[in-house]
Design a protein around this motif. Structure first.
Motif, mmCIF file in Angstrom:
data_model
loop_
_atom_site.group_PDB
_atom_site.id
_atom_site.type_symbol
_atom_site.label_atom_id
_atom_site.label_comp_id
_atom_site.label_asym_id
_atom_site.label_seq_id
_atom_site.Cartn_x
_atom_site.Cartn_y
_atom_site.Cartn_z
ATOM 1 N N TYR A 87 -17.330 25.025 -36.183
ATOM 2 C CA TYR A 87 -18.560 24.891 -35.540
ATOM 3 C C TYR A 87 -19.386 24.204 -36.584
ATOM 4 C CZ TYR A 87 -17.310 28.625 -32.501
ATOM 5 O OH TYR A 87 -16.648 29.234 -31.505
ATOM 6 N N GLY A 88 -20.704 23.727 -36.632
ATOM 7 C CA GLY A 88 -21.369 23.054 -37.473
ATOM 8 C C GLY A 88 -22.860 22.826 -36.998
ATOM 9 N N ARG A 89 -23.670 22.538 -37.471
ATOM 10 C CA ARG A 89 -25.102 22.080 -37.240
ATOM 11 C C ARG A 89 -25.473 20.666 -36.965
ATOM 12 N NH1 ARG A 89 -28.238 26.447 -38.173
ATOM 13 N NH2 ARG A 89 -30.204 25.339 -37.794
ATOM 14 N N VAL A 90 -26.304 20.306 -36.138
ATOM 15 C CA VAL A 90 -26.379 19.108 -35.387
ATOM 16 C C VAL A 90 -26.835 18.037 -36.562
ATOM 17 C CG1 VAL A 90 -27.982 17.726 -33.997
ATOM 18 C CG2 VAL A 90 -27.338 20.029 -33.296
ATOM 19 N N THR A 113 -16.165 23.080 -31.616
ATOM 20 C CA THR A 113 -16.706 23.377 -30.717
ATOM 21 C C THR A 113 -18.303 23.455 -31.049
ATOM 22 O OG1 THR A 113 -15.226 24.892 -30.039
ATOM 23 C CG2 THR A 113 -17.473 25.570 -29.264
ATOM 24 N N ALA A 114 -19.130 22.701 -30.075
ATOM 25 C CA ALA A 114 -20.488 22.644 -30.085
ATOM 26 C C ALA A 114 -21.160 24.043 -29.481
ATOM 27 C CB ALA A 114 -20.983 21.433 -29.626
ATOM 28 N N HIS A 119 -26.608 23.874 -32.801
ATOM 29 C CA HIS A 119 -25.239 23.972 -33.390
ATOM 30 C C HIS A 119 -24.507 22.613 -32.430
ATOM 31 C CE1 HIS A 119 -25.968 27.581 -35.121
ATOM 32 N NE2 HIS A 119 -25.374 27.262 -35.819
ATOM 33 N N GLY A 120 -25.497 21.897 -31.505
ATOM 34 C CA GLY A 120 -25.161 20.971 -30.744
ATOM 35 C C GLY A 120 -24.445 21.242 -29.336
ATOM 36 N N ASP A 121 -24.518 19.848 -28.815
ATOM 37 C CA ASP A 121 -23.580 19.993 -27.533
ATOM 38 C C ASP A 121 -22.493 19.238 -26.984
ATOM 39 O OD1 ASP A 121 -25.953 21.523 -26.111
ATOM 40 O OD2 ASP A 121 -27.212 19.578 -26.682
ATOM 41 N N LEU A 122 -22.108 18.282 -27.867
ATOM 42 C CA LEU A 122 -21.093 17.424 -27.914
ATOM 43 C C LEU A 122 -20.579 17.186 -29.493
ATOM 44 C CD1 LEU A 122 -22.647 14.548 -25.707
ATOM 45 C CD2 LEU A 122 -21.211 16.395 -24.842
ATOM 46 N N VAL A 123 -19.316 16.599 -29.486
ATOM 47 C CA VAL A 123 -18.532 16.595 -30.650
ATOM 48 C C VAL A 123 -18.334 15.050 -30.959
ATOM 49 C CG1 VAL A 123 -16.444 17.313 -31.931
ATOM 50 C CG2 VAL A 123 -17.772 18.935 -30.152
ATOM 51 N N TYR A 200 -16.353 15.209 -38.805
ATOM 52 C CA TYR A 200 -16.681 15.990 -37.446
ATOM 53 C C TYR A 200 -18.233 15.868 -37.497
ATOM 54 C CZ TYR A 200 -16.039 20.645 -39.378
ATOM 55 O OH TYR A 200 -15.853 21.529 -40.180
ATOM 56 N N LYS A 201 -18.712 15.820 -36.326
ATOM 57 C CA LYS A 201 -20.282 16.131 -36.361
ATOM 58 C C LYS A 201 -20.666 16.602 -34.935
ATOM 59 C CE LYS A 201 -22.747 13.046 -38.200
ATOM 60 N NZ LYS A 201 -23.450 11.608 -38.606
ATOM 61 N N PHE A 202 -21.716 17.367 -34.690
ATOM 62 C CA PHE A 202 -22.016 17.912 -33.581
ATOM 63 C C PHE A 202 -23.389 17.137 -33.263
ATOM 64 C CE2 PHE A 202 -19.492 20.961 -35.644
ATOM 65 C CZ PHE A 202 -18.558 21.119 -34.588
ATOM 66 N N LEU A 203 -23.512 16.734 -31.866
ATOM 67 C CA LEU A 203 -24.466 15.963 -31.189
ATOM 68 C C LEU A 203 -25.363 16.842 -30.289
ATOM 69 C CD1 LEU A 203 -22.665 12.630 -31.113
ATOM 70 C CD2 LEU A 203 -23.796 13.406 -33.063
ATOM 71 N N ALA A 204 -26.651 16.441 -30.058
ATOM 72 C CA ALA A 204 -27.611 17.140 -29.183
ATOM 73 C C ALA A 204 -27.144 16.138 -27.963
ATOM 74 C CB ALA A 204 -28.669 17.030 -29.669
ATOM 75 N N GLN A 205 -27.123 16.875 -26.783
ATOM 76 C CA GLN A 205 -26.884 16.169 -25.623
ATOM 77 C C GLN A 205 -28.322 15.173 -25.295
ATOM 78 O OE1 GLN A 205 -24.591 17.125 -22.911
ATOM 79 N NE2 GLN A 205 -25.191 14.885 -22.289
#
Length: 211
Positions: A87-90, A113-114, A119-123, A200-205
């Motif tokens: 997991y990660g932060r946006v 997993t976002a 913690h984001g919606d997409l990867v 890897y990075k987590f993105l907001a929808q």
């Protein structure tokens, strides 16, 4: 008359005892809630690794070859980055790598997993290095020694395998909140390099744009 007064006093005393019991129960419940809140606040987040000492470090610090915990608990003997969920932060860039040549057969699952919200919606995955097996056009699927595959939770697997060597960033954007990278090695050939490194990075929808 005496009986009525005595009964009234008895009922009043019972009400006071019940009130005191209810008050003690409320205090006990408040104490438990406060204790739980302190425990939640004092623990590590879903995007962090909890050191044995209680300190928190980034989740990708686990088994990255460099001790981040003061007690070294993020680098235990025989540790592996495989078969874990990350997991990660946006907006924060993380990295994970497998560099040592494994003993075949070898299977490694990396799940990203976002978690929603912060913690984001997409990867987003960025493959910087890739050395898995070899590409052989005449072989079944072109990858006789092993390959990498990507799959997303809730979506049908459409196939596709990657093998051989590649350098330079190759980007992948998920359509769902969870994507799994699976690396399979059936046999290791003497002299062939093995390993891969990805960020890897987590993105907001709301930030996802179709181009």
């Amino acid at each position: 008359m005496f009986c009525i007064v005595a009964a009234g006093r008895q009922r009043a005393g019972e009400r006071r005892r019940r009130a005191r019991a209810a008050w003690r129960g409320a205090l006990a419940l408040a104490a438990l809630v406060a204790l739980g809140a302190r425990g939640a606040a004092g623990g590590c987040g879903v995007a962090e690794f909890a050191c044995r000492s209680g300190a928190c470090v980034r989740l990708d610090a686990y088994c990255d070859g460099e001790a981040q915990c003061a007690d070294g608990s993020d680098e235990p003997a025989q540790c592996s980055v495989c078969n874990r969920t990350y997991y990660g932060r946006v907006g924060v860039a993380y990295a994970v790598a497998v560099r040592s040549a494994p003993r075949a057969p070898f299977l490694c699952h990396l799940t990203f997993t976002a978690g929603g919200g912060a913690h984001g919606d997409l990867v987003q995955l960025a493959f910087d290095e890739f050395h898995v097996g070899r590409y052989e056009p005449g072989a079944l699927d072109g990858c006789p020694d092993g390959y990498m595959q990507l799959s997303e939770l809730g979506r049908p697997f459409t196939g596709g395998s990657w093998c051989g060597e590649a350098d330079g960033a190759a980007l992948y954007y998920s359509e769902t909140a969870t994507v799994t990278v699976s690396v399979k090695l059936f046999r290791a050939r003497l002299g062939e390099s093995f390993g891969f490194r990805l960020r890897y990075k987590f993105l907001a929808q709301r930030d996802a744009v179709v181009r």
